[in-house]
Design a protein around this motif. Structure first.
Motif, PDB file in Angstrom:
ATOM      1  N   ALA A 123       0.836  -1.205   0.000  1.00  0.00           N
ATOM      2  CA  ALA A 123       0.000   0.000   0.000  1.00  0.00           C
ATOM      3  C   ALA A 123       0.871   1.257   0.000  1.00  0.00           C
ATOM      4  N   ARG A 124       1.975   1.231   0.740  1.00  0.00           N
ATOM      5  CA  ARG A 124       2.874   2.397   0.757  1.00  0.00           C
ATOM      6  C   ARG A 124       3.497   2.623  -0.624  1.00  0.00           C
ATOM      7  N   LEU A 125       3.868   1.539  -1.293  1.00  0.00           N
ATOM      8  CA  LEU A 125       4.400   1.681  -2.650  1.00  0.00           C
ATOM      9  C   LEU A 125       3.336   2.266  -3.573  1.00  0.00           C
ATOM     10  N   ALA A 126       2.135   1.713  -3.513  1.00  0.00           N
ATOM     11  CA  ALA A 126       1.041   2.186  -4.370  1.00  0.00           C
ATOM     12  C   ALA A 126       0.747   3.660  -4.113  1.00  0.00           C
ATOM     13  N   GLU A 127       0.731   4.056  -2.841  1.00  0.00           N
ATOM     14  CA  GLU A 127       0.478   5.462  -2.505  1.00  0.00           C
ATOM     15  C   GLU A 127       1.552   6.362  -3.090  1.00  0.00           C
ATOM     16  N   GLY A 128       2.799   5.942  -3.004  1.00  0.00           N
ATOM     17  CA  GLY A 128       3.889   6.744  -3.557  1.00  0.00           C
ATOM     18  C   GLY A 128       3.763   6.914  -5.060  1.00  0.00           C
ATOM     19  N   GLU A 130       0.943   6.595  -6.797  1.00  0.00           N
ATOM     20  CA  GLU A 130      -0.281   7.344  -7.069  1.00  0.00           C
ATOM     21  C   GLU A 130      -0.108   8.845  -6.831  1.00  0.00           C
ATOM     22  N   ARG A 131       0.711   9.228  -5.854  1.00  0.00           N
ATOM     23  CA  ARG A 131       0.969  10.663  -5.630  1.00  0.00           C
ATOM     24  C   ARG A 131       1.585  11.291  -6.873  1.00  0.00           C
ATOM     25  N   TRP A 132       2.428  10.534  -7.563  1.00  0.00           N
ATOM     26  CA  TRP A 132       3.028  11.024  -8.807  1.00  0.00           C
ATOM     27  C   TRP A 132       2.037  10.927  -9.967  1.00  0.00           C
ATOM     28  N   ARG A 133       1.316   9.825 -10.052  1.00  0.00           N
ATOM     29  CA  ARG A 133       0.481   9.530 -11.217  1.00  0.00           C
ATOM     30  C   ARG A 133      -0.809  10.340 -11.265  1.00  0.00           C
ATOM     31  N   THR A 134      -1.472  10.527 -10.138  1.00  0.00           N
ATOM     32  CA  THR A 134      -2.807  11.139 -10.112  1.00  0.00           C
ATOM     33  C   THR A 134      -2.856  12.511 -10.784  1.00  0.00           C
ATOM     34  N   PRO A 135      -1.943  13.433 -10.468  1.00  0.00           N
ATOM     35  CA  PRO A 135      -1.999  14.733 -11.155  1.00  0.00           C
ATOM     36  C   PRO A 135      -1.749  14.618 -12.662  1.00  0.00           C
ATOM     37  N   PRO A 144      -6.168   7.356 -18.104  1.00  0.00           N
ATOM     38  CA  PRO A 144      -6.816   6.886 -16.876  1.00  0.00           C
ATOM     39  C   PRO A 144      -6.963   5.361 -16.898  1.00  0.00           C
ATOM     40  N   MET A 145      -6.576   4.736 -15.794  1.00  0.00           N
ATOM     41  CA  MET A 145      -6.724   3.292 -15.632  1.00  0.00           C
ATOM     42  C   MET A 145      -6.553   2.983 -14.152  1.00  0.00           C
ATOM     43  N   THR A 146      -6.912   1.794 -13.764  1.00  0.00           N
ATOM     44  CA  THR A 146      -6.751   1.433 -12.360  1.00  0.00           C
ATOM     45  C   THR A 146      -5.260   1.352 -12.023  1.00  0.00           C
ATOM     46  N   PRO A 147      -4.912   1.537 -10.748  1.00  0.00           N
ATOM     47  CA  PRO A 147      -3.507   1.402 -10.360  1.00  0.00           C
ATOM     48  C   PRO A 147      -2.913   0.041 -10.727  1.00  0.00           C
ATOM     49  N   VAL A 148      -3.699  -1.026 -10.579  1.00  0.00           N
ATOM     50  CA  VAL A 148      -3.193  -2.365 -10.905  1.00  0.00           C
ATOM     51  C   VAL A 148      -2.885  -2.478 -12.393  1.00  0.00           C
ATOM     52  N   THR A 149      -3.767  -1.945 -13.228  1.00  0.00           N
ATOM     53  CA  THR A 149      -3.540  -1.977 -14.679  1.00  0.00           C
ATOM     54  C   THR A 149      -2.303  -1.150 -15.035  1.00  0.00           C
ATOM     55  N   PHE A 150      -2.166   0.001 -14.392  1.00  0.00           N
ATOM     56  CA  PHE A 150      -1.002   0.850 -14.656  1.00  0.00           C
ATOM     57  C   PHE A 150       0.298   0.103 -14.356  1.00  0.00           C
ATOM     58  N   ILE A 151       0.378  -0.499 -13.181  1.00  0.00           N
ATOM     59  CA  ILE A 151       1.598  -1.223 -12.788  1.00  0.00           C
ATOM     60  C   ILE A 151       1.847  -2.408 -13.718  1.00  0.00           C
ATOM     61  N   SER A 152       0.772  -3.099 -14.122  1.00  0.00           N
ATOM     62  CA  SER A 152       0.964  -4.258 -15.002  1.00  0.00           C
ATOM     63  C   SER A 152       1.508  -3.826 -16.361  1.00  0.00           C
TER      64      SER A 152
END
Length: 198
Positions: A123-128, A130-135, A144-152
């Motif tokens: 979760a800490r990795l995902a939050e880090g 997402e802080r970069w990706r969301t803006p 736009p895509m889910t965080p899991v799709t983005f990482i994959s």
């Protein structure tokens, strides 16, 4: 018990697990490598499985730290994609034993005891990320895509090369594919009209 003894046992466990696998590893072999007594081992870890779980969390923490370091200072979309992929590849190659443990040796059946801690680290990795990706998503710089799709899409293709490297199926350094992997990830993660033409 000094932290150095725990660190010595974790390092010894990593060495033994990498040489013979989790199933064949013994507490005696780990103790011998760490040059510690039976009593000292069991003072720090209740079992080989407990040591394996603690080692998994420590290696996962190291991997996540290496990945998140790629986002400091905060990059733009294409720089971030580039840095994240290269950070993954660099960590796998420079920390090959740790990477083998994380991606090839670890087993879900002995990981039940650490599942909550693992989820918290993930979760800490995902939050880090997402802080970069969301803006960047909000500004139209990333699709736009889910965080899991983005990482994959980001790490998945690189991981294919890394697993072949870690297992010994392919001796080629996976970093040799970095430029292609980055270019493909940019095409998958950025709107076509925002891709920098070079």
């Amino acid at each position: 018990m000094p932290a150095s003894m725990r660190d010595d046992l974790l390092a010894a466990g990593l060495f033994v697990f990498d040489r013979v696998g989790f199933e064949a590893a013994t507490v005696a072999a780990i103790r011998a490598k760490a040059r510690t007594s039976n009593g000292s081992f069991f003072h720090v870890f209740g079992s080989k499985k407990e040591l394996a779980g603690a080692l998994f969390l420590e290696v996962l923490r190291q991997y996540h730290a290496a990945v998140l370091a790629a986002l400091d200072p905060v990059p733009d979309a294409e720089q971030g994609i580039d840095r994240l992929i290269r950070a993954h590849l660099d960590w796998v190659v420079s920390s090959r034993r740790e990477a083998r443990y994380l991606f090839e040796i670890s087993r879900s059946e002995w990981g039940e005891d650490i599942r909550d801690a693992q989820r918290a680290q993930n979760a800490r990795l995902a939050e880090g990320i997402e802080r970069w990706r969301t803006p960047l998503v909000a500004g139209g710089e990333l699709l736009p895509m889910t965080p899991v799709t983005f990482i994959s899409q980001l790490i998945g293709p690189a991981q294919i090369f890394c697993r072949a490297f870690l297992s010994g199926r392919d001796r080629a350094d996976p970093r040799s594919e970095a430029d292609t992997l980055v270019a493909c990830a940019i095409r998958a993660l950025r709107p076509p009209d925002r891709i920098n033409k070079q």
